[in-house]
Write a protein that holds these residues in place. Structure first.
Motif, PDB file in Angstrom:
ATOM      1  N   TYR A 311      19.073  26.011 -34.860  1.00 18.27           N
ATOM      2  CA  TYR A 311      18.854  24.784 -34.141  1.00 18.27           C
ATOM      3  C   TYR A 311      18.632  23.637 -35.259  1.00 18.27           C
ATOM      4  CZ  TYR A 311      17.272  26.010 -29.670  1.00 18.27           C
ATOM      5  OH  TYR A 311      17.454  26.436 -28.435  1.00 18.27           O
ATOM      6  N   THR A 312      18.998  24.159 -36.635  1.00 17.43           N
ATOM      7  CA  THR A 312      19.000  23.155 -37.756  1.00 17.43           C
ATOM      8  C   THR A 312      20.401  22.498 -37.860  1.00 17.43           C
ATOM      9  OG1 THR A 312      19.627  24.915 -39.365  1.00 17.43           O
ATOM     10  CG2 THR A 312      17.083  24.202 -39.181  1.00 17.43           C
ATOM     11  N   LYS A 313      21.198  23.211 -36.939  1.00 14.21           N
ATOM     12  CA  LYS A 313      22.646  22.801 -36.948  1.00 14.21           C
ATOM     13  C   LYS A 313      22.960  21.602 -35.865  1.00 14.21           C
ATOM     14  CE  LYS A 313      23.541  25.927 -40.145  1.00 14.21           C
ATOM     15  NZ  LYS A 313      22.260  25.964 -40.830  1.00 14.21           N
ATOM     16  N   VAL A 314      21.687  21.679 -35.036  1.00 20.72           N
ATOM     17  CA  VAL A 314      21.829  20.682 -33.975  1.00 20.72           C
ATOM     18  C   VAL A 314      21.791  19.228 -34.190  1.00 20.72           C
ATOM     19  CG1 VAL A 314      20.834  19.950 -31.880  1.00 20.72           C
ATOM     20  CG2 VAL A 314      21.252  22.446 -32.237  1.00 20.72           C
ATOM     21  N   ARG A 315      22.674  18.378 -34.177  1.00 18.88           N
ATOM     22  CA  ARG A 315      22.904  17.001 -34.421  1.00 18.88           C
ATOM     23  C   ARG A 315      21.308  16.070 -33.950  1.00 18.88           C
ATOM     24  NH1 ARG A 315      27.044  14.201 -31.894  1.00 18.88           N
ATOM     25  NH2 ARG A 315      28.384  16.145 -32.715  1.00 18.88           N
ATOM     26  N   GLY A 316      20.822  15.717 -35.025  1.00 16.66           N
ATOM     27  CA  GLY A 316      19.694  14.854 -34.543  1.00 16.66           C
ATOM     28  C   GLY A 316      18.590  15.686 -34.827  1.00 16.66           C
ATOM     29  N   TYR A 317      18.440  16.842 -35.005  1.00  9.45           N
ATOM     30  CA  TYR A 317      17.052  17.731 -35.315  1.00  9.45           C
ATOM     31  C   TYR A 317      16.439  17.191 -36.478  1.00  9.45           C
ATOM     32  CZ  TYR A 317      13.807  21.485 -35.252  1.00  9.45           C
ATOM     33  OH  TYR A 317      12.661  22.384 -35.249  1.00  9.45           O
ATOM     34  N   LEU A 318      17.183  17.258 -37.678  1.00 18.89           N
ATOM     35  CA  LEU A 318      16.801  17.208 -38.955  1.00 18.89           C
ATOM     36  C   LEU A 318      15.834  15.557 -38.927  1.00 18.89           C
ATOM     37  CD1 LEU A 318      16.233  17.343 -41.861  1.00 18.89           C
ATOM     38  CD2 LEU A 318      18.729  16.533 -42.415  1.00 18.89           C
ATOM     39  N   GLU A 319      16.841  14.617 -38.405  1.00 19.78           N
ATOM     40  CA  GLU A 319      16.277  13.178 -38.167  1.00 19.78           C
ATOM     41  C   GLU A 319      15.020  13.185 -37.167  1.00 19.78           C
ATOM     42  OE1 GLU A 319      19.568  14.083 -37.540  1.00 19.78           O
ATOM     43  OE2 GLU A 319      20.344  13.338 -39.637  1.00 19.78           O
ATOM     44  N   TYR A 320      15.032  13.828 -36.304  1.00 12.50           N
ATOM     45  CA  TYR A 320      13.569  14.143 -35.806  1.00 12.50           C
ATOM     46  C   TYR A 320      12.589  14.559 -36.377  1.00 12.50           C
ATOM     47  CZ  TYR A 320      10.060  15.897 -32.853  1.00 12.50           C
ATOM     48  OH  TYR A 320       8.733  16.662 -32.055  1.00 12.50           O
ATOM     49  N   VAL A 321      12.955  15.526 -37.249  1.00  8.22           N
ATOM     50  CA  VAL A 321      11.866  16.234 -38.221  1.00  8.22           C
ATOM     51  C   VAL A 321      11.173  15.272 -39.198  1.00  8.22           C
ATOM     52  CG1 VAL A 321      11.273  17.904 -39.711  1.00  8.22           C
ATOM     53  CG2 VAL A 321      12.339  18.523 -37.532  1.00  8.22           C
ATOM     54  N   LEU A 322      12.240  14.452 -39.932  1.00  6.07           N
ATOM     55  CA  LEU A 322      11.997  13.554 -40.676  1.00  6.07           C
ATOM     56  C   LEU A 322      11.201  12.225 -40.417  1.00  6.07           C
ATOM     57  CD1 LEU A 322      15.133  13.826 -43.101  1.00  6.07           C
ATOM     58  CD2 LEU A 322      12.854  14.753 -43.720  1.00  6.07           C
ATOM     59  N   ASN A 323      11.686  11.830 -39.079  1.00  6.12           N
ATOM     60  CA  ASN A 323      11.226  10.758 -38.661  1.00  6.12           C
ATOM     61  C   ASN A 323       9.609  10.917 -38.217  1.00  6.12           C
ATOM     62  OD1 ASN A 323      11.168   7.789 -37.910  1.00  6.12           O
ATOM     63  ND2 ASN A 323      11.206   8.839 -35.476  1.00  6.12           N
ATOM     64  N   LYS A 324       9.410  12.133 -37.638  1.00  2.00           N
ATOM     65  CA  LYS A 324       7.947  12.686 -37.541  1.00  2.00           C
ATOM     66  C   LYS A 324       7.264  12.736 -38.505  1.00  2.00           C
ATOM     67  CE  LYS A 324       5.007  15.655 -35.013  1.00  2.00           C
ATOM     68  NZ  LYS A 324       4.088  15.750 -35.736  1.00  2.00           N
ATOM     69  N   ALA A 325       7.934  13.389 -39.522  1.00  3.84           N
ATOM     70  CA  ALA A 325       6.936  13.408 -40.929  1.00  3.84           C
ATOM     71  C   ALA A 325       6.680  12.137 -41.255  1.00  3.84           C
ATOM     72  CB  ALA A 325       7.585  14.274 -41.771  1.00  3.84           C
ATOM     73  N   PHE A 326       7.587  11.012 -41.220  1.00  3.42           N
ATOM     74  CA  PHE A 326       7.445   9.701 -41.781  1.00  3.42           C
ATOM     75  C   PHE A 326       6.322   8.836 -41.089  1.00  3.42           C
ATOM     76  CE2 PHE A 326       8.696   5.352 -41.507  1.00  3.42           C
ATOM     77  CZ  PHE A 326       8.351   5.029 -43.098  1.00  3.42           C
ATOM     78  N   GLN A 327       6.368   8.954 -39.866  1.00  2.00           N
ATOM     79  CA  GLN A 327       5.388   8.315 -38.857  1.00  2.00           C
ATOM     80  C   GLN A 327       4.213   8.976 -39.062  1.00  2.00           C
ATOM     81  OE1 GLN A 327       7.374   7.785 -35.053  1.00  2.00           O
ATOM     82  NE2 GLN A 327       8.478   5.852 -35.975  1.00  2.00           N
ATOM     83  N   ASP A 328       4.243  10.422 -39.187  1.00  2.04           N
ATOM     84  CA  ASP A 328       2.678  10.956 -39.140  1.00  2.04           C
ATOM     85  C   ASP A 328       2.136  10.485 -40.494  1.00  2.04           C
ATOM     86  OD1 ASP A 328       3.113  12.580 -37.035  1.00  2.04           O
ATOM     87  OD2 ASP A 328       3.584  14.506 -38.096  1.00  2.04           O
ATOM     88  N   SER A 329       2.930  10.450 -41.825  1.00  2.00           N
ATOM     89  CA  SER A 329       2.307  10.275 -43.041  1.00  2.00           C
ATOM     90  C   SER A 329       1.768   8.865 -42.986  1.00  2.00           C
ATOM     91  CB  SER A 329       3.450  10.366 -44.078  1.00  2.00           C
ATOM     92  OG  SER A 329       4.588   9.319 -43.988  1.00  2.00           O
ATOM     93  N   ALA A 330       2.649   7.944 -42.332  1.00  2.00           N
ATOM     94  CA  ALA A 330       1.798   6.497 -42.469  1.00  2.00           C
ATOM     95  C   ALA A 330       0.383   6.671 -41.447  1.00  2.00           C
ATOM     96  CB  ALA A 330       2.679   5.611 -41.442  1.00  2.00           C
ATOM     97  N   GLY A 331       0.240   7.168 -40.450  1.00  4.68           N
ATOM     98  CA  GLY A 331      -0.907   7.346 -39.775  1.00  4.68           C
ATOM     99  C   GLY A 331      -1.974   8.359 -40.623  1.00  4.68           C
TER     100      GLY A 331
END
Ligand code: SR1
Ligand code: MG
Length: 395
Positions: A311-331
């Protein structure tokens, strides 16, 4: 009686700590040793043992209660095992960025490790205005490596689950669940704040949209076993100078969401962004926050390319994981800002401000910014937007 001969837990003192160091062959029998208990944290004993003023060793021992409160708050000494195991794993994935572990003893709840007293505690250095030119690169790398290489993105599922079991840390997690995610958002007995902050805090306690968002963050902390976290990555858990960075004290380590460590680090830098009056010096902190995130996300993305998970080869998955980590980190940052201002364990960045009005102003800013970060984390799409929010709330 020699301390090596004991077969059950007993807490050390300066004399028995020296005996232990000799019995473990760190020093000769007749060595002229000096031992000082230097622990200034909330939970443990920390002995520094030196011979003739030369570089020595540290013996850290977990007490069976929380030192900050006393014996009325029992606490498992298993956290010493967790800390030693976490340090050993972090040294593999982030070499040179943690103290070396020389010996550990689960029964005595003791870890013998490298003496880092040639460095300064980062929080004290930042308050003093010292420069830390390697901090963002080092902590960004520490976060990317320790979080990626302990996650399912990197590990065989059996290994990952073995780690999850080994690093099960319920008592220390409960401290975080209570002190970071629950108590400051209710009128709880553990809270500790200056009475002038009560009107603002009452707003928080009556704000059900805020509580709902904190509940979601707490749920994520409790349920998402994404990677092995440090678990308490504030600026008092880092030794540093102009050339070195060493992350210490991972006794709160457990499997949790990636954004938690990042968020705690950002929040503790944010106290400096709030309290520094000089714009240039404020901007230095915002730059460290920006660069830490950039180094983290770039390094994490580089490791991702090596992943064996389809699944790490699926387009958009890395961006999803990083974006979630980023928004979680703000919270998570928002929760940390609020708990260090109104909860049980405070920070010197705020409490050390001498003038009462100035101190209250900084504390109100921390609380309001904390609330903003929790409520609006999903609107943030870049580190620049996050630092702009901090900038606006700290001027
Ligand atoms: C009772 S322990 C209080 C705090 O100290 C530690 O450093 C953790 O941050 C914990 O929440
Ligand atoms: Mg600590």
């Amino acid at each position: 009686m020699s301390i090596k001969a004991i077969s059950s837990y007993q807490s050390l003192n300066e004399q028995t700590a020296k005996e232990l160091a000799v019995n473990l062959n760190f020093f000769e029998e007749d060595a002229d040793l000096t031992c000082c208990e230097i622990g200034d944290g909330n939970l443990n004993l920390v002995f520094r043992i030196t011979e003739n003023g030369k570089k020595g060793i540290i013996i850290k021992q977990a007490l069976p209660y929380a030192k900050v409160v006393g014996e009325s708050w029992p606490l498992t000494v298993d956290r010493a095992r967790i800390e030693a195991d976490a340090l050993k794993l972090q040294e593999i994935h982030a070499p040179g960025l943690v103290p070396q572990v020389y010996h550990s003893d689960d029964l005595l709840a003791v870890t013998v490790m490298e003496d880092l007293s040639f460095l300064n505690i980062l929080r004290a250095g930042l308050i003093n205005g010292d420069p830390f030119p390697h901090l963002a690169e080092d902590i960004g790398t520490f976060l990317a490596n320790t979080l990626y290489f302990t996650s399912d993105y990197a590990l065989h599922p059996f290994k990952k689950k073995e780690y999850v079991k080994n690093f099960s840390n319920p008592e220390l997690c409960k401290i975080t669940e209570d002190l970071v995610f629950t108590d400051p958002f209710f009128n709880s007995e553990t809270n500790d704040f200056e009475e002038e902050l009560l009107p603002l805090l009452k707003e928080f306690w009556n704000d059900f949209s805020l509580k709902l968002e904190v509940a979601k963050l707490k749920k994520s902390f409790i349920t998402e076993s994404e990677a092995l976290l440090h678990g308490d990555l504030h600026t008092g858990s880092i030794f540093a100078d102009e050339k070195h960075t060493k992350v210490i004290d991972p006794e709160f380590a457990f499997y949790g969401p990636i954004g938690f460590d990042i968020g705690q680090f950002i929040a503790n830098l944010t106290f400096q962004a709030i309290t520094r009056e000089d714009i240039t010096r404020k901007e230095e902190i915002l730059l460290i926050i920006t660069d830490t995130w950039k180094v983290f996300s770039e390094t994490f993305s580089k490791h991702w390319q090596e992943s064996g998970d389809a699944y790490t080869k699926v387009r958009g998955y890395l961006e999803y994981v990083l974006n979630k980590a980023f928004q979680d980190s703000a919270g998570f940052s928002g929760c940390e800002l609020i708990r260090r201002t109104a909860g049980l364990a405070h920070v010197e960045d705020l409490d050390g401000i001498e003038g009462k009005e100035k101190r209250l102003d900084a504390k109100r800013k921390s609380l309001s910014l904390g609330r903003e970060l929790i409520l609006n984390r999903h609107k943030l799409s870049s580190i620049e937007e996050l630092t702009e929010l901090i900038r606006n709330h700290s001027s």
